[in-house]
Structure formats: C-alpha cells, structure tokens
Write an enzyme that holds these catalytic residues in place. Structure first.
Site, short mmCIF file in Angstrom:
data_model
loop_
_atom_site.label_atom_id
_atom_site.label_comp_id
_atom_site.label_asym_id
_atom_site.label_seq_id
_atom_site.Cartn_x
_atom_site.Cartn_y
_atom_site.Cartn_z
N HIS A 109 0.70 -1.25 0.12
CA HIS A 109 -0.02 -0.08 -0.12
C HIS A 109 0.91 1.32 -0.01
CE1 HIS A 109 -3.10 -2.79 1.25
NE2 HIS A 109 -3.99 -1.76 0.86
N LYS A 143 -0.54 4.71 4.56
CA LYS A 143 -1.38 3.79 5.34
C LYS A 143 -0.80 3.65 6.69
CE LYS A 143 -3.79 -0.70 4.93
NZ LYS A 143 -5.04 0.14 5.30
P1 NAD Z 1 -7.46 9.70 4.99
O1 NAD Z 1 -6.61 9.82 6.12
O2 NAD Z 1 -7.32 10.39 3.82
O3 NAD Z 1 -9.27 10.01 5.53
C1 NAD Z 1 -9.65 9.85 6.93
C2 NAD Z 1 -10.31 11.25 7.25
O4 NAD Z 1 -11.01 11.22 8.48
C3 NAD Z 1 -9.39 12.49 7.55
O5 NAD Z 1 -9.98 13.60 6.83
C4 NAD Z 1 -9.56 12.73 8.91
O6 NAD Z 1 -9.33 14.21 9.36
C5 NAD Z 1 -10.99 12.26 9.24
N1 NAD Z 1 -11.32 12.06 10.61
C6 NAD Z 1 -10.53 11.64 11.62
N2 NAD Z 1 -11.34 11.62 12.89
C7 NAD Z 1 -12.41 11.89 12.57
C8 NAD Z 1 -13.45 12.21 13.47
N3 NAD Z 1 -13.42 11.98 14.62
N4 NAD Z 1 -14.71 12.93 12.75
C9 NAD Z 1 -14.71 12.85 11.35
N5 NAD Z 1 -13.62 12.75 10.57
C10 NAD Z 1 -12.29 12.22 11.21
O7 NAD Z 1 -7.85 8.00 4.95
P2 NAD Z 1 -8.52 7.24 3.73
O8 NAD Z 1 -7.62 6.74 2.92
O9 NAD Z 1 -9.52 8.05 3.26
O10 NAD Z 1 -8.94 6.05 4.70
C11 NAD Z 1 -9.93 6.00 5.70
C12 NAD Z 1 -10.06 4.61 6.32
O11 NAD Z 1 -10.77 3.66 5.33
C13 NAD Z 1 -8.91 3.94 6.75
O12 NAD Z 1 -8.96 3.04 7.76
C14 NAD Z 1 -8.38 3.03 5.52
O13 NAD Z 1 -7.77 1.91 5.84
C15 NAD Z 1 -9.82 2.79 5.01
N6 NAD Z 1 -10.11 2.26 3.46
C16 NAD Z 1 -11.02 1.19 3.57
C17 NAD Z 1 -11.49 0.97 2.09
C18 NAD Z 1 -12.26 -0.11 2.05
O14 NAD Z 1 -12.61 -0.71 0.93
N7 NAD Z 1 -13.16 -0.65 3.17
C19 NAD Z 1 -10.72 1.51 1.04
C20 NAD Z 1 -9.79 2.68 1.48
C21 NAD Z 1 -9.59 2.98 2.72
#
Ligand code: NAD
Length: 275
Positions: free
Chosen positions: A154, A158
C-alpha cells in the site's frame, strides 16, 4: 435518501462526496471532520470539486447521525467506534469502511448493530470480495502441505498493517481449512525465526509510493506454486462499492452486514447486476 459523510475531507471521503452527490435519489445532508481539521467550515462542494452545496463541514457526529438516514464512515478506528454509538442511538444506518479496529472497537460496532443496520467491510471492491470466496475454496481443496502466504503493498500513508484486506483474505483461507486466523496467523518474520510451521498463514506488508492496494495470496507446495493477485489502481472501486452499500443499507433491519450481503453473490452462483 439523506446521506451523511464522516471524514468527508479524507481521500475516500472526498471521492464519496462527489459520487454520492451525483447518485440518483441521494441527498447529501452533511459531512464531518475531526476537531481542528482545516476543512471545518468549508462548503462540501469545494471538497467534492462541484458547485457549492450550501452545507459546510462540521465536527458534530451527533448532528450528522441525527439528520441522515445513512452515514458513510471512512475515518479512523476510534472515531468509527464512537460513531457506531450514534448510529445505535438514532437507528441510523452506518456503512463502515474504516480498517484497523481493535477488539474493543469491533465489539462496540457489534453492540451498535443490535440497534441499527451496519455494513462493515475492510474492502468494498467487487474484485476483493470475489477473491475472498475463491481463496476460501482453494484453501478447502489444498491440504496443509500447501503453505499459504499473503503479501500486500500500500501507499506510504497507510497506518495499519497488515491491511484489513490481507486479514480478510487470511480469515477466508483459515475458514477454508476449518480453523481461525487467530490460531494460525504469522504476522511478520524477522531474525532467527526457525523453519516455517505447518499450517501457518504468513503475512508480509510493504509500504511505498502511491500504491492503492495490491494483495497476493500464495499457495506453495514442493514443486509448484499458485498465486492469486488483486490490484487496485483506483480508489474508485472502493467508493463504488461503498455507494452500493449506502443504497442497500437504508431501511434494513438492525444487524451487522458485509459486502457479500450487499453484492448478493457467492461462488457457484451467478452475480446479479454487479459491475
Ligand atoms: P484519510 O486519512 O485520507 O481520511 C480519513 C479522514 O477522516 C481524514 O480527513 C480525517 O481528518 C478524518 N477524521 C479523523 N477523525 C475524525 C472524526 N472523529 N470525525 C470525522 N472525521 C474524522 O484516509 P483514507 O485513505 O480516506 O482511509 C480512511 C479509512 O478507510 C482507513 O481506515 C482506510 O484503511 C480505510 N479504507 C477502506 C477501504 C474499504 O474498501 N473498506 C478503502 C480505502 C480505505
């Protein structure tokens, strides 16, 4: 359908904002970010790269869950566990993509699912959900002379390892072998490890660049090796799955659901309307 987006300024959040704002029958009613985020107060349209929504980014999850029929959540484990409590309180459907939840956080989500419909999947792409079923079948067919190793790579941002998807694939392999991943997982090797134990499922996690997500499950026996690989080249595959989950989850009875419920397929049966 009124939809809220938790973590709306994140990589996934921004993509979802854009897709959901264009989805028929969906009205985006709010988006939240963490306290102190520079996105607070911005118009949601600025994050989606569209016309202004007339709605600004907030930091109050209670309000978000109160005003929406479904909240989609790609944030972090602590935030997601907290959010599940609001879903339970209001009976709001909660679609969770966040990975890396520990046992207590998972338990909080499971408790909330007694009061609200929750779809949770560490990988929302069609390809990986299909792969999961294929791996389970392969592990069922191939005995423990076949060593199973899972390699994932990744992007450098991550924060959890091995990836939630690698663990899902490991669980599928363990299920196929009639055991649990907890019993047989070998998460990372370093130093004088001794020879590989029969039946273990090994993990290796690589990090670098902008890799969206690569997973390879290796079945290796003396003389031959079968490798099954999924490569994600765009986050859109997760967002497309997440939008399907949002549309599916609204109005469902309380319970903890997976993408298999949403996609409605199993190996051996034709996939209905999946793209
Ligand atoms: P990212 O860091 O770009 O986004 C996460 C966002 O959540 C950030 O903007 C952060 O400020 C915000 N955040 C943190 N605490 C918060 C709160 N209390 N209230 C509201 N917002 C809050 O990360 P990303 O790449 O978008 O990934 C996010 C999550 O999703 C990770 O855990 C990642 O592993 C997961 N993910 C899952 C899949 C899937 O298919 N299930 C796909 C991609 C990523």
């Amino acid at each position: 359908m009124r939809v809220g987006i938790a973590g709306c300024a994140g990589r996934m959040g921004q993509m979802l904002l854009k897709m959901l704002s264009q989805a028929p029958g969906v009205l985006v009613v709010g988006g939240t970010e963490r306290r102190g985020s520079p996105a607070l107060g911005m118009d949601l349209g600025a994050l989606a790269g569209t016309e202004p929504f007339g709605i600004t980014v907030g930091d109050d999850p209670a309000l978000l869950f109160d005003s929406a029929d479904v909240v989609i959540d790609f944030t972090n484990p602590a935030a997601t566990a907290l959010h599940a409590g609001f879903a339970a309180k209001n009976g709001t459907a909660h679609v969770i993509g966040t990975t890396g939840l520990d046992n207590d956080q998972q338990a909080a989500v499971a408790r909330a699912a007694q009061k609200a419909p929750i779809v949770m999947a560490a990988n929302m792409s069609l390809g990986v959900n299909l792969l999961e079923q294929v791996i389970e079948q392969m592990a069922r067919i191939l005995d423990t002379d076949w060593d199973i190793e899972i390699v994932e790579m990744h992007h450098r941002h991550k924060v959890d390892a091995p990836s939630g998807t690698a663990l899902i694939l490991g669980e599928a392999a363990a299920r196929g072998r009639g055991t649990t991943l907890r019993r047989v997982a070998k998460r990372g090797r370093d130093g004088q490890t001794g020879p590989r134990a029969k039946g273990e499922i090994g993990f290796a996690a690589l990090r670098g660049g902008d890799v969206v997500g690569d997973h390879t499950v290796i079945f290796a026996v003396d003389g031959e090796r079968v490798e099954v690989t999924h490569k994600a080249s765009s986050r859109e595959i997760f967002a497309r799955g997440a939008v399907k989950a949002v549309l599916w989850a609204a109005g469902k009875t309380p319970g903890l659901y997976t993408m298999k419920d949403v996609l409605g397929f199993s190996v051996g049966a034709p996939a209905a309307g999946n793209s």
